[in-house]
Design a protein around this motif. Structure first.
Motif, PDB file in Angstrom:
ATOM      1  N   MET A   1       0.872  -1.095   0.069  1.00 34.77           N
ATOM      2  CA  MET A   1      -0.079  -0.052   0.142  1.00 34.77           C
ATOM      3  C   MET A   1       0.797   1.268  -0.033  1.00 34.77           C
ATOM      4  O   MET A   1       1.996   1.313   0.249  1.00 34.77           O
ATOM      5  N   GLY A   2       0.342   2.494  -0.383  1.00 34.80           N
ATOM      6  CA  GLY A   2       0.669   3.734  -0.418  1.00 34.80           C
ATOM      7  C   GLY A   2       0.393   4.340   0.863  1.00 34.80           C
ATOM      8  O   GLY A   2      -0.340   3.831   1.894  1.00 34.80           O
ATOM      9  N   PRO A   3       0.792   5.596   1.206  1.00 32.79           N
ATOM     10  CA  PRO A   3       0.242   6.259   2.246  1.00 32.79           C
ATOM     11  C   PRO A   3      -0.992   6.830   2.193  1.00 32.79           C
ATOM     12  O   PRO A   3      -1.861   7.316   3.145  1.00 32.79           O
ATOM     13  N   PHE A   4      -1.697   6.757   0.879  1.00 36.43           N
ATOM     14  CA  PHE A   4      -2.962   7.213   0.706  1.00 36.43           C
ATOM     15  C   PHE A   4      -3.713   5.975   0.034  1.00 36.43           C
ATOM     16  O   PHE A   4      -3.534   5.064   0.293  1.00 36.43           O
ATOM     17  N   ALA A   5      -4.939   6.321  -0.447  1.00 34.04           N
ATOM     18  CA  ALA A   5      -6.035   5.310  -1.138  1.00 34.04           C
ATOM     19  C   ALA A   5      -5.148   4.516  -2.058  1.00 34.04           C
ATOM     20  O   ALA A   5      -4.798   5.103  -3.124  1.00 34.04           O
ATOM     21  N   GLY A   6      -5.370   3.133  -1.953  1.00 30.84           N
ATOM     22  CA  GLY A   6      -4.779   2.565  -2.878  1.00 30.84           C
ATOM     23  C   GLY A   6      -3.334   1.948  -2.761  1.00 30.84           C
ATOM     24  O   GLY A   6      -2.459   2.284  -1.987  1.00 30.84           O
ATOM     25  N   LEU A   7      -2.803   1.167  -3.852  1.00 32.19           N
ATOM     26  CA  LEU A   7      -1.450   0.745  -3.746  1.00 32.19           C
ATOM     27  C   LEU A   7      -0.404   1.896  -3.960  1.00 32.19           C
ATOM     28  O   LEU A   7      -0.668   2.826  -4.660  1.00 32.19           O
ATOM     29  N   GLN A   8       0.828   2.016  -3.711  1.00 36.54           N
ATOM     30  CA  GLN A   8       1.984   2.723  -3.693  1.00 36.54           C
ATOM     31  C   GLN A   8       2.007   2.710  -5.214  1.00 36.54           C
ATOM     32  O   GLN A   8       2.237   1.984  -6.127  1.00 36.54           O
ATOM     33  N   GLY A   9       2.146   4.092  -5.666  1.00 37.23           N
ATOM     34  CA  GLY A   9       2.529   4.429  -7.106  1.00 37.23           C
ATOM     35  C   GLY A   9       3.680   3.574  -7.637  1.00 37.23           C
ATOM     36  O   GLY A   9       3.558   3.130  -9.066  1.00 37.23           O
ATOM     37  N   GLY A  10       4.770   3.650  -6.959  1.00 34.83           N
ATOM     38  CA  GLY A  10       5.969   2.947  -7.452  1.00 34.83           C
ATOM     39  C   GLY A  10       5.867   1.461  -7.834  1.00 34.83           C
ATOM     40  O   GLY A  10       6.404   0.684  -8.400  1.00 34.83           O
ATOM     41  N   ALA A  11       4.885   0.873  -6.785  1.00 28.96           N
ATOM     42  CA  ALA A  11       4.607  -0.742  -7.151  1.00 28.96           C
ATOM     43  C   ALA A  11       3.679  -0.807  -8.273  1.00 28.96           C
ATOM     44  O   ALA A  11       3.863  -1.804  -9.130  1.00 28.96           O
ATOM     45  N   VAL A  12       2.799  -0.028  -8.461  1.00 30.71           N
ATOM     46  CA  VAL A  12       1.785  -0.043  -9.789  1.00 30.71           C
ATOM     47  C   VAL A  12       2.617   0.021 -10.922  1.00 30.71           C
ATOM     48  O   VAL A  12       2.748  -0.664 -11.875  1.00 30.71           O
ATOM     49  N   ALA A  13       3.384   1.353 -10.957  1.00 32.09           N
ATOM     50  CA  ALA A  13       4.261   1.520 -11.997  1.00 32.09           C
ATOM     51  C   ALA A  13       5.432   0.459 -12.245  1.00 32.09           C
ATOM     52  O   ALA A  13       5.676   0.099 -13.409  1.00 32.09           O
ATOM     53  N   GLY A  14       6.048   0.004 -11.271  1.00 30.00           N
ATOM     54  CA  GLY A  14       6.834  -1.232 -11.374  1.00 30.00           C
ATOM     55  C   GLY A  14       6.509  -2.406 -12.034  1.00 30.00           C
ATOM     56  O   GLY A  14       7.057  -2.887 -12.773  1.00 30.00           O
ATOM     57  N   LEU A  15       5.217  -2.972 -11.618  1.00 23.24           N
ATOM     58  CA  LEU A  15       4.452  -3.869 -12.134  1.00 23.24           C
ATOM     59  C   LEU A  15       4.288  -3.759 -13.789  1.00 23.24           C
ATOM     60  O   LEU A  15       4.782  -4.705 -14.452  1.00 23.24           O
ATOM     61  N   LEU A  16       3.886  -2.694 -14.168  1.00 24.78           N
ATOM     62  CA  LEU A  16       3.509  -2.420 -15.557  1.00 24.78           C
ATOM     63  C   LEU A  16       4.891  -2.316 -16.324  1.00 24.78           C
ATOM     64  O   LEU A  16       4.943  -2.948 -17.340  1.00 24.78           O
ATOM     65  N   VAL A  17       5.955  -1.622 -15.825  1.00 24.65           N
ATOM     66  CA  VAL A  17       7.144  -1.488 -16.607  1.00 24.65           C
ATOM     67  C   VAL A  17       7.760  -2.602 -16.570  1.00 24.65           C
ATOM     68  O   VAL A  17       8.403  -2.922 -17.571  1.00 24.65           O
TER      69      VAL A  17
END
Length: 229
Positions: free
Chosen positions: A1-17
């Motif tokens: 998770m990130g500090p706000f709603a949803g998963l952390q952006g770096g994790a989401v971006a990392g999965l896609l990239v």
């Protein structure tokens, strides 16, 4: 998770990239020199789908684009620019530095504002006297993570590292842009960050990416500042 709603952006971006890099390697597109990610909506935990398409395939420069799909909706999209390398003998190599982040003490773990587990639990963090924040993974985003995807987790914290002391402001970044000249050497990724907050609620995070030998790239993101309460 990130500090706000949803998963952390770096994790989401990392999965896609990670998926785009794998496809780029299969197609022989060259070095992944830059990536641009847009976070369109919060990505929730659970089963996620990624897509990939060839936007351009050229002799020197190629582009792959893709999306993350969460519960049937696109939550993030990204484009990676690949460049095939060519030797230019007239350019002198950049002098190597000796930054030695492994000699710095590990900082206490930061706790998530929501009180649960979050992406920061995946890092050992250190900070040098000249203000560089260093990140070292304890657990990768995905098994066998690709080199560019590995950078995105730390890079997504750039605006938070230099965050002004205004506790009633949330600072989610809406995008993430990275350009690199080479992959970092060693387990530590450093960020020398800078932020700008405007009274209009628009923020900017930027920084230099470093490994133990010196700079290897730049990071930038736009921030949608949001007051609490």
């Amino acid at each position: 998770m990130g500090p706000f709603a949803g998963l952390q952006g770096g994790a989401v971006a990392g999965l896609l990239v990670h998926q785009l890099e794998i496809e780029g390697a299969k197609l022989g597109l060259g070095f992944p020199a830059s990536v641009s990610v847009e976070f369109l909506r919060p990505t929730g935990p659970g089963v996620l789908q990624t897509t990939c398409e060839v936007t351009r395939k050229g002799r020197r420069v190629s582009v792959l684009s893709g999306t993350v799909i969460d519960d049937g909706k696109v939550s993030a999209r990204a484009s990676v620019v690949f460049i095939t390398k060519t030797e230019i003998g007239s350019i002198e190599p950049i002098p190597r530095m000796a930054l030695a982040p492994d000699t710095l003490p590990v900082l206490p773990n930061r706790k998530a504002p929501h009180g649960g587990p979050w992406m920061m639990d995946n890092f050992e963090t250190r900070r040098s006297e000249d203000g560089i924040a260093w990140f070292r993974y304890t657990d990768d985003i995905v098994e066998g993570v690709t080199p560019l995807a590995r950078i995105l987790g730390p890079a997504d914290w750039t605006h938070g590292i230099g965050r002004p002391s205004q506790p009633r402001l949330a600072d989610p970044n809406v995008n993430l842009q990275i350009a690199i000249t080479h992959f970092p050497e060693g387990p530590d990724i450093g960020i020398r960050s800078n932020t700008t907050w405007m009274s209009s609620g628009i923020g900017l995070g930027s920084g230099t990416l470093l490994d133990r030998n010196g700079p290897f790239g730049q990071v930038m993101m736009s921030v949608a500042l949001t007051p609490f309460g």
